[in-house]
Scaffold this motif. Structure first.
Motif, short mmCIF file in Angstrom:
data_model
loop_
_atom_site.label_atom_id
_atom_site.label_comp_id
_atom_site.label_asym_id
_atom_site.label_seq_id
_atom_site.Cartn_x
_atom_site.Cartn_y
_atom_site.Cartn_z
N TYR A 397 5.39 20.46 51.48
CA TYR A 397 6.30 21.19 52.36
C TYR A 397 7.65 21.27 51.67
N VAL A 398 8.19 22.49 51.58
CA VAL A 398 9.41 22.73 50.81
C VAL A 398 10.39 23.49 51.67
N CYS A 399 11.68 23.09 51.58
CA CYS A 399 12.76 23.77 52.29
C CYS A 399 13.88 24.04 51.30
N GLN A 400 14.46 25.22 51.37
CA GLN A 400 15.56 25.56 50.47
C GLN A 400 16.85 24.98 51.01
N GLU A 401 17.54 24.19 50.19
CA GLU A 401 18.79 23.54 50.60
C GLU A 401 19.88 24.59 50.73
N PRO A 402 20.73 24.53 51.81
CA PRO A 402 21.80 25.51 51.97
C PRO A 402 22.76 25.46 50.79
#
Length: 507
Positions: A397-402
């Motif tokens: 699971y991957v989320c793009q950091e702001p």
């Protein structure tokens, strides 16, 4: 003065049978050799000593001759039809020979002719019930054919066609002036049509029949030229060889006087002339022969039947969402169900499921499909109906950091008296992750799936790194991916590379 025998005296003396048998033996041996124009066999003909006899007294000269490269049985009595044993599924060559005299059938010079090869019943009783017999065989052997053409081994045959409703026939075009060989495979065995399974010896005999047609003025190959057939029995693999050996051993034990009553075994089988098969060739009409061998089917529906290896069939039916969808819905009509079967490479079973709607097909259990289609295709069809995808080897699971500017804006907004600060505080804790499913445990797979998930041009990603202890950047390799724990969570950010593009950092 030459002695001339009258025909009635020759017949009464029995010389016709002896002469016919001797010529037949010569013909069988010649048939085993190379097939050039000089090797074409002529049927037994009496040479006329008196040239004054009218030419119509001569026997009819067949325009073609067909020789099957399979040995005849030695246990057949004289004056009886030859019998040939074949192995189920084995390829046997049928040589298509031009037997015309000079000036015979000049209208086919430089043109193609069409031949239809069939496997049919020899017994008259079974011929009357052929349709019921073949339907019963098809029910027990769904998806199989009684007769196939071995295309890679065949020579000189073009525009090969089979019809789903004619499981016992195959047709093709060929040039009589060129060497032509059709290799056939018979998949039914003789014992499948007997009430009790006693073995190959008790099985029913079949016939291999070849019907040849020339092209008419309207372009259809329906003008009959010649037909010939031979009697066969089909055994399970290697069974024909054992039966031939058994017959040969039985004949060796007979006395010389008894052997004279039987035909010798020949290396090849010559198909003898017969009446054309009553079925008309309208279902095999072809107006535009193709220059290369293609395996197609006669069109009986509004959609085209693609090749079994095709992954994107060209549907000619009504454009519906079902035809292009991957999942079969219970509301699918019969035509939509047929299109779905074609799209998923189940064209072999379109006729078997010709009356099934989507709901009918979805009601079948796994065991039903395995029994109908066999283990391999049955399981594949069941998985396709249930939309079972390949289970990924690894999920992350991957989320793009702001970005840094958004973070500072949120901090400034939070320090002020803005009434919307609570909303920003909520979004600072609520982040959305994307599921990345890896079918291959490779770094290139991670890069490709990240580019797809976040709409990043793949060519702009130079390297993917993982942030390690004390903030060091570790290059993501295949070995590192193989050591990822399943369902691991990562934040990723991008940094501009020295050249064009950027790097991805997993945290």
């Amino acid at each position: 003065m030459a002695w001339v025998l009258k025909m009635d005296e020759v017949i009464e003396s029995g010389l016709v049978h002896d002469f016919d048998a001797s010529l037949s033996g010569i013909g069988q041996e010649l048939g085993a050799g190379a097939y050039s124009m000089s090797d074409v066999l002529a049927l037994p003909i009496f040479k006329q000593e008196d040239s004054s006899l009218p030419p119509e007294n001569e026997p009819k000269h067949p325009p073609f001759q067909y020789v099957m490269c399979a040995a005849t049985s030695p246990a057949v009595k004289l004056h009886d039809e030859t019998l040939t044993y074949l192995n189920q599924g084995q390829s046997y060559e049928i040589r298509m020979l031009d037997n015309r005299k000079a000036g015979d059938i000049p209208e086919i010079n430089g043109k193609l002719v069409k031949s239809i090869i069939r496997v049919v019943f020899h017994d008259r009783r079974l011929q009357y019930t052929e349709h019921q017999q073949l339907e019963g065989w098809k029910w027990n052997r769904p998806g199989d054919r009684l007769l196939d053409l071995d295309i890679p081994m065949s020579v000189g045959v073009i525009d090969i066609k089979t019809n789903p409703s004619q499981l016992n026939a195959v047709e093709f075009l060929w040039d009589p002036t060129k060497c032509t060989s059709a290799f056939i495979q018979v998949h039914c065995i003789s014992t499948e049509f007997t009430p009790r399974k006693h073995g190959g010896e008790k099985g029913v005999p079949f016939r291999i029949q070849v019907d040849t047609f020339k092209q008419t003025e309207n372009g259809e190959y329906t003008d009959h030229l010649h037909s010939a057939s031979c009697q066969i029995k089909v055994f399970k693999p290697k069974g024909a060889d054992r039966k031939q050996k058994t017959d040969r051993e039985k004949m060796e034990k007979r006395t010389a006087h008894e052997k004279e009553k039987y035909q010798p075994s020949y290396d090849t089988t010559i198909l003898t002339e017969c009446s054309p098969w009553p079925d008309t060739p309208t279902t095999f009409v072809n107006n535009s022969p193709t220059p290369a061998p293609t395996f197609t089917s006669a069109q009986h529906s509004t959609y085209s039947v693609p090749d079994s290896n095709s992954s994107s069939p060209n549907h000619q039916g009504d454009g519906t969402s079902q035809g292009s969808g991957d999942q079969l819905h219970p509301s699918a009509t019969i035509q939509e169900t047929q299109q779905w079967l074609l799209k998923h490479r189940f064209s072999t079973y379109t006729r078997l499921f010709s009356n099934f709607s989507g709901a009918d097909l979805l009601k079948l259990t796994r065991e039903d499909l395995v029994q109908i289609c066999g283990p391999a295709d049955g399981i594949r069809l069941y998985n396709a109906l249930k939309s079972r995808s390949v289970r990924p080897r690894l999920t992350i699971y991957v989320c793009q950091e702001p970005s840094r500017s958004i973070q500072l804006e949120r901090q400034d907004t939070g320090n002020g008296d803005n009434s919307n600060g609570a909303i920003y505080d909520f979004f600072s804790f609520f982040v959305v992750y994307h599921a990345i499913y890896l079918e291959e445990m490779a770094a290139s797979e991670v890069t490709r799936k990240l580019a797809l998930a976040f709409n990043i041009p793949l060519h702009q990603i130079n390297q993917v790194y993982r942030q390690g202890p004390t903030g060091i950047h570790i290059l993501v390799s295949d070995q590192m991916v193989q050591n990822f724990q399943d369902e691991s969570c990562f934040l990723f950010t991008t940094i501009k590379a020295e050249n064009e593009g950027f790097h991805i950092i997993l945290k």
